[in-house]
Design an enzyme around this catalytic site. Structure first.
Site, PDB file in Angstrom:
ATOM      1  N   LYS A 181       0.819  -1.209   0.000  1.00 12.00           N
ATOM      2  CA  LYS A 181       0.000   0.000   0.000  1.00 12.00           C
ATOM      3  C   LYS A 181       0.861   1.271   0.000  1.00 12.00           C
ATOM      4  O   LYS A 181       0.376   2.336  -0.347  1.00 12.00           O
ATOM      5  CB  LYS A 181      -0.968  -0.004   1.180  1.00 12.00           C
TER       6      LYS A 181
HETATM    7  C1  LIG Z   1      -4.471  -4.373   1.186  1.00 13.45           C
HETATM    8  C2  LIG Z   1      -3.773  -5.634   0.875  1.00 13.45           C
HETATM    9  C3  LIG Z   1      -4.240  -6.536  -0.104  1.00 13.45           C
HETATM   10  C4  LIG Z   1      -5.539  -6.328  -0.854  1.00 13.45           C
HETATM   11  O1  LIG Z   1      -5.538  -5.208  -1.682  1.00 13.45           O
HETATM   12  P1  LIG Z   1      -6.927  -4.576  -2.149  1.00 13.45           P
HETATM   13  O2  LIG Z   1      -6.562  -3.382  -2.934  1.00 13.45           O
HETATM   14  O3  LIG Z   1      -7.661  -4.227  -0.877  1.00 13.45           O
HETATM   15  O4  LIG Z   1      -7.642  -5.624  -2.932  1.00 13.45           O
HETATM   16  C5  LIG Z   1      -3.482  -7.671  -0.370  1.00 13.45           C
HETATM   17  N1  LIG Z   1      -2.350  -7.938   0.308  1.00 13.45           N
HETATM   18  C6  LIG Z   1      -1.874  -7.099   1.253  1.00 13.45           C
HETATM   19  C7  LIG Z   1      -0.628  -7.461   1.971  1.00 13.45           C
HETATM   20  C8  LIG Z   1      -2.548  -5.926   1.574  1.00 13.45           C
HETATM   21  O5  LIG Z   1      -2.074  -5.110   2.528  1.00 13.45           O
END
Ligand SMILES: *Cc1c(COP(=O)(O)O)cnc(C)c1O
Length: 470
Positions: free
Chosen positions: A112
């Site tokens: 993120k």
């Molecule tokens: C947030 C997250 C996801 C999922 O991503 P989305 O955009 O919510 O589908 C997958 N893996 C990790 C480690 C995350 O932090």
């Protein structure tokens, strides 16, 4: 570029307004009024270019007049200069025709960050032009807090307060939140559980006078700017493997549908993607909806990939808006039915959803097997989220097809307990994070009491120069 709400009853906004607004006032999500496209020659020209330059080119049409190109490029250079790998999101081959796209080289090792580092830099000038500050308040069970603090630690206009349950997060997770020294970021230990922390945050948001006075904002993945910032790495990875002359497929560990939506946006912009695979863990609402045409909530089960332990996928609404032919009435109906009865029929969206995506879920046993196999075959150690992606890729595509790229969304060192159960030993922290274990910590411990927490937030965040919820 103008943005419209998926529910059709909120005012159209500019990129900068959408950046600060988050959710639309009608409860919908903002999407661009038109989809920009990139010519094949432009896509081909991304080959060998620095990540920040590609980011500025991909984002420019979405940003429109809100920010000039030179400023956007400068922000991207600053955000991605903090990554621990010169390629920012490098590709690693793990098998014939199989690659991992590593999104884990941001400062707190979270995918993120790729979006949030840039989002934080976009927010300062937007707030400055409005003469405002904002306060981000969030609760974390461990993983998300460090990333939020890291992203905003150099911000001039945003204060961050993250609540975590005292004694219930791992040492590494706590230290990621408590070692930054900047005065605008605060981690607070609450004498209670994660649910208590969440309830405190919710209560602060529900106190409208408090919310407006401090211009409270959440840390969530529905902000359009975050989706746009994620489109870049689909272009970078595909071009590295021969796009636009060669098609590639992606498998995406999915929770809120933000990351995979960014892949769909890249395809909509002209990137020749063969298949987009939705990967889920045992919380499989999307693969079930894909197979049956019915989107139906169930209770959340805890897995070794907690960031994908979701009941519903908020950003799916954005895709449904497109798949329904931008039918805001359909979206209002579907979301109303979902809120009342916990399910709705995809109806006229079902067929297109099946054509445009593949979907598969991974059990806990599948995840452990994929991690062990990959380590044996290639020496590559993947985390449980990434392993869900590999399992879904293998179920959906044969090895003879287009190159398959699994998005690695988390670093195994972030999930030491799960990795120890699966591999028999705890993964090592990357060297650049070693100082984390010795740097001094700073955090207050506060009772599970709304009044006390509010007083802390007020003391930590100077009042917003002008009121208005973010
Ligand atoms: C947030 C997250 C996801 C999922 O991503 P989305 O955009 O919510 O589908 C997958 N893996 C990790 C480690 C995350 O932090």
């Amino acid at each position: 570029m103008t943005y419209i709400s998926t529910r059709g009853e909120a005012a159209s906004l500019t990129f900068e307004d959408v950046l600060l607004a988050g959710l639309a006032r009608d409860g919908g999500l903002y999407v661009p009024e038109t989809w920009p496209t990139l010519a094949p020659a432009t896509i081909a020209s991304f080959a060998g270019r620095p990540f920040a330059e590609v980011a500025a080119e991909v984002m420019a049409p979405f940003v429109g007049d809100s920010i000039d190109r030179a400023t956007l490029l400068a922000m991207a250079r600053e955000a991605y200069g903090r990554f621990g790998h010169p390629a920012v999101t490098p590709l690693t081959q793990i098998d014939r025709n199989r690659w991992v796209l590593e999104l884990v080289h941001g400062p707190p090792l979270a995918f993120k960050d790729v979006a949030r580092q840039l989002l934080a830099r976009l927010m300062d000038p937007a707030l400055a032009r409005r003469g405002r500050r904002a306060t981000i308040v969030g609760a974390t069970s461990g993983d998300t807090g460090g990333a939020a603090i890291e992203a905003f630690r150099s911000s001039q206009r945003v204060d961050v307060v993250i609540l975590f349950p005292d004694g219930r997060v791992s040492d590494v997770q706590r230290r990621m939140m408590t070692t930054p020294t900047e005065a605008n970021v605060h981690a607070v230990a609450i004498k209670g559980t994660f649910d208590d922390c969440q309830a405190l945050v919710k209560a602060m948001f529900n106190d409208h006078a408090f919310r407006d006075a401090l211009s409270l904002s959440g840390v969530n993945s529905i902000n359009w700017a975050r989706i746009v910032a994620q489109v870049t790495y689909y272009f970078v990875a595909a071009v590295a493997l021969g796009a636009p002359h060669r098609r590639v497929s992606f498998a995406v560990p999915t929770g809120n549908f933000g990351d995979i939506l960014a892949g769909w946006v890249a395809k909509r912009m002209g990137l020749p993607i063969e298949t987009l695979v939705i990967a889920s863990n045992e919380n499989d609402i999307l693969p079930r909806a894909h197979a049956t045409g019915v989107y139906e909530m169930r209770g959340v089960v805890e897995t070794s990939s907690p960031s994908m332990d979701i009941q519903i996928s908020s950003n799916f609404e954005r895709y449904l808006f497109e798949a329904s032919g931008r039918d805001a009435g359909f979206i209002r109906g579907a979301m109303g039915t979902l809120a009342q009865g916990g399910r709705f029929e995809l109806g006229k969206c079902a067929e297109l959803f099946r054509q445009e995506f593949a979907a598969a879920s991974a059990s806990e046993a599948d995840v452990a097997d994929a991690i062990r196999r990959t380590k044996d075959v290639s020496g590559y150690l993947m985390d449980p989220h990434t392993a869900c992606g590999l399992v879904a890729l293998e179920r959906s595509l044969s090895q003879a097809e287009a190159p398959g790229i699994v998005l690695a969304t988390a670093h195994p060192a972030k999930f030491p307990d799960a990795m120890e159960r699966i591999m028999g030993q705890r993964p090592e922290l990357p060297p650049r994070l070693a100082s984390l274990l010795t740097d001094p910590e700073r955090f207050p411990v506060i009772e599970n009491d709304l009044g006390a927490v509010k007083r802390f937030v007020e003391s930590a965040a100077p009042p917003a120069a002008s009121a208005g919820a973010l």
